[in-house]
Write an enzyme that holds these catalytic residues in place. Sequence first.
Site, PDB file in Angstrom:
ATOM      1  N   GLY A  78       0.851  -1.191  -0.085  1.00  0.00           N
ATOM      2  CA  GLY A  78       0.093  -0.048   0.139  1.00  0.00           C
ATOM      3  C   GLY A  78       0.790   1.245   0.065  1.00  0.00           C
ATOM      4  O   GLY A  78       0.951   1.907   0.934  1.00  0.00           O
ATOM      5  N   ASP A 132       2.049  -1.530  -4.739  1.00  0.00           N
ATOM      6  CA  ASP A 132       0.666  -0.921  -4.987  1.00  0.00           C
ATOM      7  C   ASP A 132       0.360  -1.307  -6.543  1.00  0.00           C
ATOM      8  O   ASP A 132       1.197  -0.970  -7.269  1.00  0.00           O
ATOM      9  CB  ASP A 132       0.630   0.266  -4.458  1.00  0.00           C
ATOM     10  CG  ASP A 132      -0.549   0.966  -4.050  1.00  0.00           C
ATOM     11  OD1 ASP A 132      -1.493   0.636  -5.090  1.00  0.00           O
ATOM     12  OD2 ASP A 132      -0.715   1.465  -3.099  1.00  0.00           O
ATOM     13  N   ASP A 178      -0.654  -1.984   4.733  1.00  0.00           N
ATOM     14  CA  ASP A 178      -1.668  -1.163   4.789  1.00  0.00           C
ATOM     15  C   ASP A 178      -2.063  -0.960   3.231  1.00  0.00           C
ATOM     16  O   ASP A 178      -2.598  -0.024   2.529  1.00  0.00           O
ATOM     17  CB  ASP A 178      -0.739   0.222   4.834  1.00  0.00           C
ATOM     18  CG  ASP A 178      -1.724   1.424   5.176  1.00  0.00           C
ATOM     19  OD1 ASP A 178      -2.928   1.165   5.597  1.00  0.00           O
ATOM     20  OD2 ASP A 178      -1.207   2.726   5.157  1.00  0.00           O
ATOM     21  N   HIS A 229      -8.377  -2.711   2.719  1.00  0.00           N
ATOM     22  CA  HIS A 229      -8.884  -2.858   4.168  1.00  0.00           C
ATOM     23  C   HIS A 229     -10.104  -3.651   4.150  1.00  0.00           C
ATOM     24  O   HIS A 229     -10.559  -3.797   5.306  1.00  0.00           O
ATOM     25  CB  HIS A 229      -9.184  -1.575   4.550  1.00  0.00           C
ATOM     26  CG  HIS A 229      -8.026  -0.688   4.859  1.00  0.00           C
ATOM     27  ND1 HIS A 229      -6.783  -0.799   3.948  1.00  0.00           N
ATOM     28  CD2 HIS A 229      -7.498   0.338   5.586  1.00  0.00           C
ATOM     29  CE1 HIS A 229      -5.683  -0.243   4.493  1.00  0.00           C
ATOM     30  NE2 HIS A 229      -6.358   0.371   5.657  1.00  0.00           N
ATOM     31  N   ARG A 262      -6.017 -12.103   2.400  1.00  0.00           N
ATOM     32  CA  ARG A 262      -4.916 -12.623   1.340  1.00  0.00           C
ATOM     33  C   ARG A 262      -3.748 -12.165   1.872  1.00  0.00           C
ATOM     34  O   ARG A 262      -2.646 -12.842   1.694  1.00  0.00           O
ATOM     35  CB  ARG A 262      -5.348 -12.034   0.105  1.00  0.00           C
ATOM     36  CG  ARG A 262      -6.267 -12.865  -0.604  1.00  0.00           C
ATOM     37  CD  ARG A 262      -6.263 -12.626  -2.059  1.00  0.00           C
ATOM     38  NE  ARG A 262      -6.383 -11.256  -2.469  1.00  0.00           N
ATOM     39  CZ  ARG A 262      -7.381 -10.590  -2.894  1.00  0.00           C
ATOM     40  NH1 ARG A 262      -8.792 -11.297  -2.662  1.00  0.00           N
ATOM     41  NH2 ARG A 262      -7.651  -9.223  -2.967  1.00  0.00           N
ATOM     42  N   HIS A 286      -1.548  -1.100   9.883  1.00  0.00           N
ATOM     43  CA  HIS A 286      -2.311   0.066  10.002  1.00  0.00           C
ATOM     44  C   HIS A 286      -3.688  -0.026  10.128  1.00  0.00           C
ATOM     45  O   HIS A 286      -4.301  -0.902   9.631  1.00  0.00           O
ATOM     46  CB  HIS A 286      -1.589   1.152   8.803  1.00  0.00           C
ATOM     47  CG  HIS A 286      -1.981   2.391   9.080  1.00  0.00           C
ATOM     48  ND1 HIS A 286      -2.569   3.424   8.324  1.00  0.00           N
ATOM     49  CD2 HIS A 286      -1.742   2.995  10.456  1.00  0.00           C
ATOM     50  CE1 HIS A 286      -2.551   4.587   9.017  1.00  0.00           C
ATOM     51  NE2 HIS A 286      -2.144   4.566  10.273  1.00  0.00           N
ATOM     52  N   ASP A 287      -4.102   0.993  10.736  1.00  0.00           N
ATOM     53  CA  ASP A 287      -5.763   0.991  10.695  1.00  0.00           C
ATOM     54  C   ASP A 287      -6.493  -0.136  11.452  1.00  0.00           C
ATOM     55  O   ASP A 287      -7.344  -0.776  11.158  1.00  0.00           O
ATOM     56  CB  ASP A 287      -6.417   1.004   9.425  1.00  0.00           C
ATOM     57  CG  ASP A 287      -5.755   2.271   8.433  1.00  0.00           C
ATOM     58  OD1 ASP A 287      -6.143   3.404   9.016  1.00  0.00           O
ATOM     59  OD2 ASP A 287      -5.384   2.026   7.382  1.00  0.00           O
TER      60      ASP A 287
END
Length: 221
Positions: A46, A71, A141, A144, A151, A169-170
């Site tokens: 990401g 990405d 990241d 989401h 995966r 993250h998140d």
Amino acid sequence: MKIQKKLRDLALATKGFMPPEEGDALFVAACEACRAAPGLKLVEIGSYCGRSTIWLGAAARINNTVLFSVDHHFGSEENQIGWQWHDDSLVDAQTQKLNTLPEFLRTLRQSALGDAVVPVVSDSELFGAQFTTDLSFLFIDGGHGESPTKRDYETWTPKIAPRGYLAIHDVFADPKDGGQAPHDFIYRRALDSGLFTQVSATGSLRVLRRRDEVQPSRVSS
Ligand code: SAH
Ligand code: MG
């Protein structure tokens, strides 16, 4: 170790979703991981416009190693037109579709971290299936939702070397703060596997360390 002010300022001026204190924590964690598992590589899933890439690329360079930043640059579901995290300035004029690659390359050029960052324009799972190198540090990241987080966990965490780090993250324990998939399908799953212990928590960033008594091949879903 601290990130150069010039690089940190560039990160803060770059579009993206990494708050300053979480970026700093990411940098510290990546440096620790490089010392714990010397010579091994770093991977980021990401890149978006390269905001977190600057903190991680700086850590890779200081520690004489390399960051692969992965990405497909088409954006996640929530970045698409009409969704909450959409930025109209990142839409390709010709295709009318999101494309973060030009902005990412601009950030990389401005940062002069090109000797420490390998941009990988690919789906995370596709590239992961070809990537057979052990990692000192993995930052997830990417997508989401439930299936991308599952995966990414299954594709990438088995590559983390003993004593290597997994940063996510998140991560939100409470649904009112955000989506649950990174929490349920990466963070909890890693802890529940018994293969990882927590090192730090900053905002929605969680940093885990792989125990050193188990071999990478033992990690599975
Ligand atoms: N780390 C960035 C934010 C990443 S946003 C920052 O600091 O600002 C999530 C990114 O994951 C998006 O750019 C999206 O294109 C990418 N992504 C989502 N699913 C992906 C997949 N399956 N393979 C590769 N990249 C993916
Ligand atoms: Mg994020």
